[in-house]
Design a protein around this motif. Sequence first.
Motif, PDB file in Angstrom:
ATOM      1  N   GLY A  14       0.986  -1.232  -0.137  1.00 29.55           N
ATOM      2  CA  GLY A  14      -0.070   0.112  -0.074  1.00 29.55           C
ATOM      3  C   GLY A  14       0.941   1.311   0.089  1.00 29.55           C
ATOM      4  N   ALA A  15       0.267   2.293   0.439  1.00 18.61           N
ATOM      5  CA  ALA A  15       1.179   3.847   0.348  1.00 18.61           C
ATOM      6  C   ALA A  15       2.378   3.463   1.167  1.00 18.61           C
ATOM      7  N   ALA A  16       2.173   3.088   2.278  1.00 26.16           N
ATOM      8  CA  ALA A  16       3.366   2.980   3.132  1.00 26.16           C
ATOM      9  C   ALA A  16       4.489   2.021   2.696  1.00 26.16           C
ATOM     10  N   GLY A  17       3.987   0.684   2.168  1.00 25.88           N
ATOM     11  CA  GLY A  17       4.884  -0.084   1.722  1.00 25.88           C
ATOM     12  C   GLY A  17       5.573   0.263   0.487  1.00 25.88           C
ATOM     13  N   VAL A  34       6.434  -7.412  -0.820  1.00 27.17           N
ATOM     14  CA  VAL A  34       5.590  -8.573  -0.907  1.00 27.17           C
ATOM     15  C   VAL A  34       4.234  -8.218  -0.762  1.00 27.17           C
ATOM     16  N   GLU A  35       3.143  -8.425  -1.497  1.00 29.41           N
ATOM     17  CA  GLU A  35       1.937  -7.935  -1.294  1.00 29.41           C
ATOM     18  C   GLU A  35       1.037  -9.300  -1.480  1.00 29.41           C
ATOM     19  N   ALA A  36       0.011  -9.428  -0.620  1.00 27.48           N
ATOM     20  CA  ALA A  36      -0.867 -10.588  -0.715  1.00 27.48           C
ATOM     21  C   ALA A  36      -2.017 -10.602  -1.637  1.00 27.48           C
ATOM     22  N   ARG A  37      -2.146  -9.342  -2.374  1.00 26.79           N
ATOM     23  CA  ARG A  37      -3.257  -9.188  -3.482  1.00 26.79           C
ATOM     24  C   ARG A  37      -2.524  -9.479  -4.681  1.00 26.79           C
ATOM     25  N   ALA A  38      -3.591  -9.355  -5.825  1.00 30.99           N
ATOM     26  CA  ALA A  38      -3.031  -9.531  -7.096  1.00 30.99           C
ATOM     27  C   ALA A  38      -2.664  -8.029  -7.664  1.00 30.99           C
ATOM     28  N   GLY A  42      -3.167  -1.262  -2.223  1.00 30.70           N
ATOM     29  CA  GLY A  42      -3.816  -1.587  -0.966  1.00 30.70           C
ATOM     30  C   GLY A  42      -5.300  -0.825  -0.601  1.00 30.70           C
ATOM     31  N   ARG A  43      -5.314  -0.020   0.366  1.00 31.28           N
ATOM     32  CA  ARG A  43      -6.690   0.942   0.541  1.00 31.28           C
ATOM     33  C   ARG A  43      -6.612   1.933  -0.575  1.00 31.28           C
ATOM     34  N   ALA A  44      -5.595   2.180  -1.334  1.00 33.58           N
ATOM     35  CA  ALA A  44      -5.583   3.188  -2.470  1.00 33.58           C
ATOM     36  C   ALA A  44      -5.840   2.335  -3.611  1.00 33.58           C
ATOM     37  N   GLY A  58     -11.128   3.556  -2.714  1.00 31.13           N
ATOM     38  CA  GLY A  58     -10.371   3.809  -1.452  1.00 31.13           C
ATOM     39  C   GLY A  58     -10.153   5.451  -1.310  1.00 31.13           C
ATOM     40  N   CYS A  59      -8.734   5.606  -0.779  1.00 31.61           N
ATOM     41  CA  CYS A  59      -8.676   6.953  -0.796  1.00 31.61           C
ATOM     42  C   CYS A  59      -8.844   7.939  -1.995  1.00 31.61           C
ATOM     43  N   GLY A  60      -9.360   9.179  -1.837  1.00 35.78           N
ATOM     44  CA  GLY A  60      -9.809  10.093  -2.962  1.00 35.78           C
ATOM     45  C   GLY A  60      -9.081  11.334  -2.892  1.00 35.78           C
ATOM     46  N   TRP A  61      -8.981  11.849  -1.642  1.00 36.64           N
ATOM     47  CA  TRP A  61      -8.427  13.286  -1.422  1.00 36.64           C
ATOM     48  C   TRP A  61      -7.056  13.380  -0.769  1.00 36.64           C
ATOM     49  N   LEU A  62      -6.286  14.299  -1.492  1.00 36.03           N
ATOM     50  CA  LEU A  62      -4.837  14.579  -1.056  1.00 36.03           C
ATOM     51  C   LEU A  62      -5.267  15.648  -0.016  1.00 36.03           C
ATOM     52  N   ARG A 196       1.084 -13.775  -0.095  1.00 36.72           N
ATOM     53  CA  ARG A 196       0.920 -13.465   1.300  1.00 36.72           C
ATOM     54  C   ARG A 196       1.818 -13.881   2.665  1.00 36.72           C
ATOM     55  N   VAL A 197       2.106 -12.983   3.220  1.00 34.55           N
ATOM     56  CA  VAL A 197       2.979 -13.453   4.287  1.00 34.55           C
ATOM     57  C   VAL A 197       2.353 -14.109   5.485  1.00 34.55           C
ATOM     58  N   ASP A 198       2.690 -15.396   5.861  1.00 29.67           N
ATOM     59  CA  ASP A 198       1.747 -15.930   6.996  1.00 29.67           C
ATOM     60  C   ASP A 198       2.764 -15.925   8.339  1.00 29.67           C
ATOM     61  N   GLY A 381       2.773   2.211   8.247  1.00 26.82           N
ATOM     62  CA  GLY A 381       1.311   2.207   7.804  1.00 26.82           C
ATOM     63  C   GLY A 381       0.783   3.140   8.549  1.00 26.82           C
ATOM     64  N   GLU A 382      -0.483   3.760   7.830  1.00 26.80           N
ATOM     65  CA  GLU A 382      -1.262   4.741   8.513  1.00 26.80           C
ATOM     66  C   GLU A 382      -1.339   4.820   9.997  1.00 26.80           C
ATOM     67  N   ALA A 383      -1.651   3.558  10.424  1.00 28.81           N
ATOM     68  CA  ALA A 383      -1.917   3.502  11.784  1.00 28.81           C
ATOM     69  C   ALA A 383      -0.668   3.806  12.969  1.00 28.81           C
ATOM     70  N   THR A 391      -4.729   8.397   6.841  1.00 30.63           N
ATOM     71  CA  THR A 391      -4.401   9.042   5.249  1.00 30.63           C
ATOM     72  C   THR A 391      -3.399   8.191   4.622  1.00 30.63           C
ATOM     73  N   ALA A 392      -3.267   8.531   3.335  1.00 31.06           N
ATOM     74  CA  ALA A 392      -2.387   7.738   2.397  1.00 31.06           C
ATOM     75  C   ALA A 392      -1.196   8.657   2.640  1.00 31.06           C
ATOM     76  N   HIS A 393      -1.157  10.134   2.718  1.00 28.71           N
ATOM     77  CA  HIS A 393       0.303  10.550   3.018  1.00 28.71           C
ATOM     78  C   HIS A 393       0.641  10.404   4.555  1.00 28.71           C
TER      79      HIS A 393
HETATM   80  C1  LIG Z   1     -13.174   4.277   1.532  1.00 22.26           C
HETATM   81  C2  LIG Z   1     -11.966   5.010   1.813  1.00 22.26           C
HETATM   82  C3  LIG Z   1     -12.018   6.235   1.868  1.00 22.26           C
HETATM   83  C4  LIG Z   1     -10.576   6.938   2.242  1.00 22.26           C
HETATM   84  N1  LIG Z   1     -10.318   8.126   1.606  1.00 22.26           N
HETATM   85  C5  LIG Z   1      -8.982   8.756   1.939  1.00 22.26           C
HETATM   86  C6  LIG Z   1      -8.799  10.127   1.469  1.00 22.26           C
HETATM   87  O1  LIG Z   1      -9.667  10.488   0.908  1.00 22.26           O
HETATM   88  N2  LIG Z   1      -7.623  10.562   1.617  1.00 22.26           N
HETATM   89  C7  LIG Z   1      -6.418   9.865   2.541  1.00 22.26           C
HETATM   90  O2  LIG Z   1      -5.509  10.246   2.364  1.00 22.26           O
HETATM   91  N3  LIG Z   1      -6.993   8.626   3.075  1.00 22.26           N
HETATM   92  C8  LIG Z   1      -8.085   8.125   2.426  1.00 22.26           C
HETATM   93  N4  LIG Z   1      -8.359   6.734   2.816  1.00 22.26           N
HETATM   94  C9  LIG Z   1      -7.223   5.919   3.616  1.00 22.26           C
HETATM   95  C10 LIG Z   1      -6.284   5.635   2.991  1.00 22.26           C
HETATM   96  O3  LIG Z   1      -6.804   4.877   1.821  1.00 22.26           O
HETATM   97  C11 LIG Z   1      -5.241   4.743   3.839  1.00 22.26           C
HETATM   98  O4  LIG Z   1      -4.988   5.453   5.147  1.00 22.26           O
HETATM   99  C12 LIG Z   1      -3.856   4.371   3.334  1.00 22.26           C
HETATM  100  O5  LIG Z   1      -4.056   3.847   1.879  1.00 22.26           O
HETATM  101  C13 LIG Z   1      -3.371   3.114   3.984  1.00 22.26           C
HETATM  102  O6  LIG Z   1      -2.202   2.996   3.341  1.00 22.26           O
HETATM  103  P1  LIG Z   1      -1.072   1.785   4.129  1.00 22.26           P
HETATM  104  O7  LIG Z   1       0.070   1.545   3.496  1.00 22.26           O
HETATM  105  O8  LIG Z   1      -1.222   2.204   5.464  1.00 22.26           O
HETATM  106  O9  LIG Z   1      -2.081   0.533   4.335  1.00 22.26           O
HETATM  107  P2  LIG Z   1      -2.648  -0.524   3.145  1.00 22.26           P
HETATM  108  O10 LIG Z   1      -3.171   0.466   1.929  1.00 22.26           O
HETATM  109  O11 LIG Z   1      -3.782  -1.311   3.543  1.00 22.26           O
HETATM  110  O12 LIG Z   1      -1.473  -1.367   2.702  1.00 22.26           O
HETATM  111  C14 LIG Z   1      -1.391  -2.437   3.346  1.00 22.26           C
HETATM  112  C15 LIG Z   1      -1.145  -3.668   2.320  1.00 22.26           C
HETATM  113  O13 LIG Z   1      -0.732  -4.595   3.057  1.00 22.26           O
HETATM  114  C16 LIG Z   1      -1.201  -6.024   2.265  1.00 22.26           C
HETATM  115  N5  LIG Z   1      -1.351  -7.275   3.305  1.00 22.26           N
HETATM  116  C17 LIG Z   1      -2.157  -7.543   3.908  1.00 22.26           C
HETATM  117  N6  LIG Z   1      -1.953  -8.565   4.750  1.00 22.26           N
HETATM  118  C18 LIG Z   1      -0.797  -9.118   4.068  1.00 22.26           C
HETATM  119  C19 LIG Z   1       0.118 -10.247   4.290  1.00 22.26           C
HETATM  120  N7  LIG Z   1      -0.353 -11.140   5.161  1.00 22.26           N
HETATM  121  N8  LIG Z   1       0.916 -10.387   3.402  1.00 22.26           N
HETATM  122  C20 LIG Z   1       1.291  -9.413   2.514  1.00 22.26           C
HETATM  123  N9  LIG Z   1       0.687  -8.331   2.132  1.00 22.26           N
HETATM  124  C21 LIG Z   1      -0.339  -8.200   3.024  1.00 22.26           C
HETATM  125  C22 LIG Z   1      -2.719  -5.269   1.997  1.00 22.26           C
HETATM  126  O14 LIG Z   1      -3.017  -6.112   0.683  1.00 22.26           O
HETATM  127  C23 LIG Z   1      -2.387  -3.972   1.531  1.00 22.26           C
HETATM  128  O15 LIG Z   1      -2.017  -3.794   0.273  1.00 22.26           O
HETATM  129  C24 LIG Z   1      -9.510   6.405   2.592  1.00 22.26           C
HETATM  130  C25 LIG Z   1      -9.535   4.818   2.721  1.00 22.26           C
HETATM  131  C26 LIG Z   1     -11.063   4.235   2.345  1.00 22.26           C
HETATM  132  C27 LIG Z   1     -11.010   2.569   2.703  1.00 22.26           C
END
Ligand SMILES: Cc1cc2nc3c(=O)[nH]c(=O)nc-3n(C[C@H](O)[C@H](O)[C@H](O)COP(=O)(O)OP(=O)(O)OC[C@H]3O[C@@H](n4cnc5c(N)ncnc54)[C@H](O)[C@@H]3O)c2cc1C
Length: 414
Positions: A14-17, A34-38, A42-44, A58-62, A196-198, A381-383, A391-393
């Motif tokens: 996702g954004a962080a990785g 390494v990404e579990a999805r195809a 992620g949430r983008a 998923g995310c739409g707004w900067l 997928r990492v287990d 990761g965002e958390a 957020t994605a940033h």
């Molecule tokens: C409906 C919606 C609207 C949003 N709107 C906004 C917005 O407008 N602006 C904004 O900034 N943010 C928004 N967000 C939040 C933003 O999308 C997320 O905060 C951000 O994309 C998270 O990035 P991340 O890398 O932390 O996590 P993720 O994007 O979740 O990345 C984690 C990745 O890990 C992968 N993964 C999970 N388990 C495993 C495993 N076991 N092995 C390997 N890979 C694995 C997942 O598939 C995923 O690709 C929105 C989110 C949603 C759902």
Amino acid sequence: MPGSEVEVVVVGGGAAGIAAARRLVEVGVDCLLVEARARLGGRAWTVTDPSGFAIDLGCGWLHSAEHNPWGPIARDEGATIDKSTPPWARPSLELGFPRDQQAEFQRAIGAFFARLERLAQNADDTAATAALDPGGRWNGLIGAVFSYISGAELDRASVEDFDRYEDSGVNWRVVEGYGTIIAGHAAGVPVALDCRVDRIDHSGKRLRIETTQGVIAADQAIVTIPSTLIAAQAIAFTPALPEKVAAAAGLPLGFDDKLFIALDRAEEFDRDVRVFARTDRTGTGAYQFRPLGRPHIEAYFGGALAAELEAGGEAAFFDFAVAELTSVFGSAFARRLKPIRIHAWGSDPFARGSYSYALPGAADCRQILAQPVDNRLFFAGEACSIHDFSTAHGGYHTGVLAAQEVIAVRRGSK
Ligand SMILES: Cc1cc2nc3c(=O)[nH]c(=O)nc-3n(C[C@H](O)[C@H](O)[C@H](O)COP(=O)(O)OP(=O)(O)OC[C@H]3O[C@@H](n4cnc5c(N)ncnc54)[C@H](O)[C@@H]3O)c2cc1C
């Protein structure tokens, strides 16, 4: 790939990785994302609707757009940034929500946020419900807006955490899709999809990363999976990391889902105008008409309502939206609506929610989650972001920070 050895494995694309892996690749570290999805992102996640428009499920707004690192990246990728005013900063449609009531609501929610800010200064953290005006006329709609921001109801969310979020108030969009930009940033990064990492065994000299495609040996790993999955121990750590599991449990992902609807004769409406069908309850959708001027309605559902609709299946979202919209525009309006796409993030096994909030008392869990273990396991990761969570940033910044920590360790300066 698996069966292989690398210097650093980044878990989660996702954004962080992506930000982390890109930084590592830029300085010549041998890394594998390494990404579990195809797919990456992620949430983008941007998909194309039947008319060819890029829509962000998923995310739409900067957010905090003028400092948002994805802005310059989008420009470098040749994308178009739309700087028009977001719907929440424009007057809503007056039908069912006259201008004087909208002004009253703005005052009420402004006072709510001011009380919340004051409560956050107290030594003891509390739930955001405490910032409501007891019996206030606008409490239902305040709760709805809060659920769009946090994905949770007021009684679930920490005021201290909410108050730490930093927002410049500037919000832009990417016409080609935010998800497109984020996934595009992985260009040049070695990636294993559908992988997928287990388990991550950190008991030996090198990390042993067990994936669905085999075992990878590495010196360090940056783990960026959502906090829900850390809490659920979807990746098993050997030895176990109970501190991380507890911290992640304090940072659940709230539910927020978007339904895109095609709107016939859309030009009747101004672009980017918001419609509320109900102003007296939290379980209501926000309907953005003609987002980016397109013939769509982007319906947004948060918190318990989103969870309830997910339980009802995809059709439940459209049925609910039609019921709310026809209550404003009349029953004939239903004929102008056609569902395009919804993604139920809470039911998505690799997200299990939309974005993180902190439970009351759990605001400091973000730092705990972000803390490296033995300079070998890093978390992003965002958390993990204290001021840009959800957020994605925020994801980007935590990814780059973790990569820089890894680089410092590898150069022997830590
Ligand atoms: C409906 C919606 C609207 C949003 N709107 C906004 C917005 O407008 N602006 C904004 O900034 N943010 C928004 N967000 C939040 C933003 O999308 C997320 O905060 C951000 O994309 C998270 O990035 P991340 O890398 O932390 O996590 P993720 O994007 O979740 O990345 C984690 C990745 O890990 C992968 N993964 C999970 N388990 C495993 C495993 N076991 N092995 C390997 N890979 C694995 C997942 O598939 C995923 O690709 C929105 C989110 C949603 C759902």
